[in-house]
Design a protein around this motif. Structure first.
Motif, mmCIF file in Angstrom:
data_model
loop_
_atom_site.group_PDB
_atom_site.id
_atom_site.type_symbol
_atom_site.label_atom_id
_atom_site.label_comp_id
_atom_site.label_asym_id
_atom_site.label_seq_id
_atom_site.Cartn_x
_atom_site.Cartn_y
_atom_site.Cartn_z
ATOM 1 N N LEU A 1 -75.070 13.964 -13.890
ATOM 2 C CA LEU A 1 -73.904 14.834 -13.795
ATOM 3 C C LEU A 1 -72.902 14.356 -12.748
ATOM 4 C CD1 LEU A 1 -75.666 18.325 -14.044
ATOM 5 C CD2 LEU A 1 -74.544 17.030 -15.873
ATOM 6 N N LEU A 2 -73.392 13.866 -11.627
ATOM 7 C CA LEU A 2 -72.518 13.497 -10.516
ATOM 8 C C LEU A 2 -72.382 11.999 -10.328
ATOM 9 C CD1 LEU A 2 -73.745 16.147 -7.921
ATOM 10 C CD2 LEU A 2 -71.819 16.323 -9.528
ATOM 11 N N GLY A 3 -73.262 11.212 -10.963
ATOM 12 C CA GLY A 3 -73.176 9.760 -10.821
ATOM 13 C C GLY A 3 -73.440 9.285 -9.407
ATOM 14 N N PHE A 4 -74.495 9.796 -8.791
ATOM 15 C CA PHE A 4 -74.811 9.420 -7.416
ATOM 16 C C PHE A 4 -75.126 7.932 -7.318
ATOM 17 C CE2 PHE A 4 -76.235 13.688 -5.364
ATOM 18 C CZ PHE A 4 -74.918 14.110 -5.461
ATOM 19 N N SER A 5 -74.762 7.371 -6.178
ATOM 20 C CA SER A 5 -75.137 5.997 -5.893
ATOM 21 C C SER A 5 -76.583 5.943 -5.414
ATOM 22 C CB SER A 5 -74.210 5.418 -4.828
ATOM 23 O OG SER A 5 -74.370 6.123 -3.603
ATOM 24 N N MET A 6 -77.103 4.728 -5.253
ATOM 25 C CA MET A 6 -78.466 4.560 -4.755
ATOM 26 C C MET A 6 -78.605 5.136 -3.358
ATOM 27 S SD MET A 6 -79.401 0.713 -6.057
ATOM 28 C CE MET A 6 -80.905 0.767 -5.086
ATOM 29 N N GLN A 7 -77.570 4.964 -2.524
ATOM 30 C CA GLN A 7 -77.642 5.489 -1.166
ATOM 31 C C GLN A 7 -77.706 7.017 -1.175
ATOM 32 O OE1 GLN A 7 -74.450 3.823 1.160
ATOM 33 N NE2 GLN A 7 -74.584 1.854 0.115
ATOM 34 N N ARG B 1 -78.752 0.904 1.929
ATOM 35 C CA ARG B 1 -77.460 0.213 2.101
ATOM 36 C C ARG B 1 -77.660 -1.288 2.112
ATOM 37 N NH1 ARG B 1 -72.816 2.700 3.877
ATOM 38 N NH2 ARG B 1 -72.250 0.809 4.994
ATOM 39 N N ILE B 2 -78.723 -1.748 2.773
ATOM 40 C CA ILE B 2 -79.004 -3.186 2.781
ATOM 41 C C ILE B 2 -79.312 -3.671 1.359
ATOM 42 C CG2 ILE B 2 -80.585 -4.955 3.618
ATOM 43 C CD1 ILE B 2 -80.898 -3.334 6.172
ATOM 44 N N SER C 1 -78.384 -2.254 -1.417
ATOM 45 C CA SER C 1 -77.170 -2.151 -2.221
ATOM 46 C C SER C 1 -76.232 -3.323 -1.962
ATOM 47 C CB SER C 1 -76.455 -0.829 -1.933
ATOM 48 O OG SER C 1 -77.282 0.272 -2.255
ATOM 49 N N ALA C 2 -76.146 -3.748 -0.700
ATOM 50 C CA ALA C 2 -75.294 -4.897 -0.378
ATOM 51 C C ALA C 2 -75.801 -6.160 -1.068
ATOM 52 C CB ALA C 2 -75.231 -5.093 1.137
ATOM 53 N N ARG C 3 -77.112 -6.346 -1.108
ATOM 54 C CA ARG C 3 -77.661 -7.527 -1.781
ATOM 55 C C ARG C 3 -77.453 -7.439 -3.289
ATOM 56 N NH1 ARG C 3 -83.314 -7.958 -0.862
ATOM 57 N NH2 ARG C 3 -83.247 -10.216 -0.704
ATOM 58 N N LEU C 4 -77.606 -6.219 -3.835
ATOM 59 C CA LEU C 4 -77.330 -6.046 -5.265
ATOM 60 C C LEU C 4 -75.863 -6.274 -5.582
ATOM 61 C CD1 LEU C 4 -79.490 -2.934 -6.197
ATOM 62 C CD2 LEU C 4 -79.776 -5.259 -7.048
ATOM 63 N N ARG C 5 -74.987 -5.918 -4.653
ATOM 64 C CA ARG C 5 -73.561 -6.129 -4.866
ATOM 65 C C ARG C 5 -73.234 -7.620 -4.946
ATOM 66 N NH1 ARG C 5 -71.964 -3.650 -0.702
ATOM 67 N NH2 ARG C 5 -72.277 -1.592 -1.644
ATOM 68 N N VAL C 6 -73.945 -8.430 -4.197
ATOM 69 C CA VAL C 6 -73.751 -9.883 -4.288
ATOM 70 C C VAL C 6 -74.103 -10.381 -5.689
ATOM 71 C CG1 VAL C 6 -74.539 -12.104 -3.404
ATOM 72 C CG2 VAL C 6 -74.125 -10.231 -1.823
ATOM 73 N N VAL C 7 -75.223 -9.884 -6.221
ATOM 74 C CA VAL C 7 -75.630 -10.281 -7.573
ATOM 75 C C VAL C 7 -74.621 -9.776 -8.602
ATOM 76 C CG1 VAL C 7 -77.466 -10.123 -9.293
ATOM 77 C CG2 VAL C 7 -78.057 -10.293 -6.874
ATOM 78 N N THR C 8 -74.156 -8.536 -8.421
ATOM 79 C CA THR C 8 -73.187 -7.962 -9.354
ATOM 80 C C THR C 8 -71.885 -8.748 -9.356
ATOM 81 O OG1 THR C 8 -74.146 -5.773 -8.976
ATOM 82 C CG2 THR C 8 -71.972 -5.853 -9.979
ATOM 83 N N ASP C 9 -71.416 -9.129 -8.179
ATOM 84 C CA ASP C 9 -70.181 -9.919 -8.093
ATOM 85 C C ASP C 9 -70.341 -11.272 -8.785
ATOM 86 O OD1 ASP C 9 -69.022 -7.862 -6.703
ATOM 87 O OD2 ASP C 9 -69.398 -8.736 -4.726
ATOM 88 N N ALA C 10 -71.514 -11.886 -8.628
ATOM 89 C CA ALA C 10 -71.749 -13.171 -9.285
ATOM 90 C C ALA C 10 -71.750 -13.028 -10.804
ATOM 91 C CB ALA C 10 -73.076 -13.769 -8.805
ATOM 92 N N VAL C 11 -72.392 -11.969 -11.292
ATOM 93 C CA VAL C 11 -72.405 -11.733 -12.744
ATOM 94 C C VAL C 11 -70.993 -11.458 -13.252
ATOM 95 C CG1 VAL C 11 -73.242 -10.194 -14.547
ATOM 96 C CG2 VAL C 11 -74.785 -10.928 -12.736
ATOM 97 N N ASP D 1 -88.067 -10.686 -2.661
ATOM 98 C CA ASP D 1 -88.259 -9.433 -3.377
ATOM 99 C C ASP D 1 -87.601 -9.495 -4.761
ATOM 100 O OD1 ASP D 1 -85.647 -9.482 -2.656
ATOM 101 O OD2 ASP D 1 -85.656 -7.620 -1.518
ATOM 102 N N GLU D 2 -87.538 -8.315 -5.425
ATOM 103 C CA GLU D 2 -87.014 -8.261 -6.782
ATOM 104 C C GLU D 2 -85.545 -8.667 -6.838
ATOM 105 O OE1 GLU D 2 -88.696 -6.006 -5.257
ATOM 106 O OE2 GLU D 2 -90.442 -5.431 -6.449
ATOM 107 N N VAL D 3 -84.753 -8.284 -5.825
ATOM 108 C CA VAL D 3 -83.337 -8.639 -5.824
ATOM 109 C C VAL D 3 -83.161 -10.148 -5.689
ATOM 110 C CG1 VAL D 3 -81.137 -8.283 -4.652
ATOM 111 C CG2 VAL D 3 -82.740 -6.389 -4.858
ATOM 112 N N ALA D 4 -83.965 -10.761 -4.839
ATOM 113 C CA ALA D 4 -83.890 -12.213 -4.682
ATOM 114 C C ALA D 4 -84.288 -12.924 -5.971
ATOM 115 C CB ALA D 4 -84.779 -12.664 -3.520
ATOM 116 N N ARG D 5 -85.319 -12.414 -6.656
ATOM 117 C CA ARG D 5 -85.705 -13.031 -7.935
ATOM 118 C C ARG D 5 -84.619 -12.836 -8.982
ATOM 119 N NH1 ARG D 5 -90.901 -10.952 -6.444
ATOM 120 N NH2 ARG D 5 -90.602 -9.126 -7.793
#
Length: 289
Positions: free
Chosen positions: A72-78, A134-135, A137-147, A165-169
């Motif tokens: 309903l609200l679209g909350f972020s991970m944070q 937040r940490i 999310s920042a690492r996921l944002r790097v992957v998202t920007d690359a994609v 970890d999973e984000v690095a993989r």
């Protein structure tokens, strides 16, 4: 297509893990109660039933709240991490109040101190969890920007994320995909260059017999060819026409090769015959010059 079954299949390990964690928490709580207070067996069973009821209600209710807030609200991970910590603190405080009513805590002073401690711990835990998310999310944002850069056509984009970890993989998979896309693009560009070169070569090869045929036809039409050479001119023209036909057939075969629908068969040819045919085809233009 029914997508409910695959979704349930994916969520089954999560719910099984939650059930195992709840069972472990109930066992540890009952064991600590036995070691610290040694209550009667009946009270232990009541305590275990209470832990089970509260734990199941907490997991089900918390999952429902987070899922509804997400949809309903679209909350972020944070925001979801902070909300989860707030819910956990609220449940812990509610448990303390209920246990106090059941006379496990003797005085109001103890209850107030414990409640204040729980609120303080919940706030600290909530903001610490928010910092951790937040940490991530920042690492996921790097992957998202690359994609996103890859989707925009920047095949040099890379997701530089350290760790195991999973984000690095995931970042490693994105980088591998980017490398494969770049190699495919380089191969496509090389293939385009070869096709352009082939087009230029074919145009030149087609122009040569056409020029020879034009010269011989003009010579015959202008009656510049002696009578005893007319038959030889016709033979040469027939060879040039056959040569053009073979070139067109070769182009068709190249198209089949590009489509993977042709098998090549090697055969021996006479080099002297090829040289003689080329010399005959160029004789008329040479005489005109």
């Amino acid at each position: 297509m029914d997508t409910t079954r695959p979704l349930l299949t994916k969520l089954a390990p999560t719910w099984l893990g939650a059930a195992a964690a709840l069972a472990l928490a109930i066992g540890c709580g009952v064991l600590l109660a036995q070691l610290l207070m040694s209550p009667p067996t009946g009270e232990l069973w009541e305590l275990a039933a209470y832990f089970t009821l509260v734990g199941a209600a907490t997991m089900a209710g918390g999952s429902l709240v987070l899922h509804s807030a997400d949809r309903l609200l679209g909350f972020s991970m944070q925001a979801k991490a902070f909300l989860g910590n707030v819910l956990a603190t609220g449940v812990a405080l509610l448990n303390v109040l209920i246990i106090a009513q059941l006379m496990f805590i003797s005085t109001d002073h103890d209850l107030r101190v414990l409640s204040a401690t729980l609120v303080y711990s919940g706030i600290v835990t909530g903001f610490f969890g928010l910092w951790v998310v937040r940490i991530a999310s920042a690492r996921l944002r790097v992957v998202t920007d690359a994609v996103r850069d890859l989707a925009a056509g920047d095949l040099m984009a890379r997701a530089n994320v350290a760790g195991r970890d999973e984000v690095a993989r995931l970042a490693g998979d994105v980088n591998a995909l980017a490398a494969r896309l770049r190699n495919a693009e380089q191969q496509r560009q090389a293939l385009d260059r070869e096709r352009r070169e082939l087009t230029i070569a074919v145009s030149h090869d087609l122009r040569t017999p056409l020029a020879s045929l034009r010269a011989m036809v003009e010579a015959l039409d202008d009656r510049l060819v002696e009578v005893h050479e007319v038959e030889r001119y016709y033979q040469t023209m027939r060879r040039e026409i056959d040569r053009l036909s073979r070139m067109i057939d070769d182009l068709f075969e190249l198209a089949q090769i590009d489509a993977g629908a042709l098998r090549l068969e090697r055969d021996e040819v006479s080099l002297a015959e090829i040289v003689a045919n080329v010399a005959d085809s160029l004789q008329a233009p040479a005489k005109q010059r």
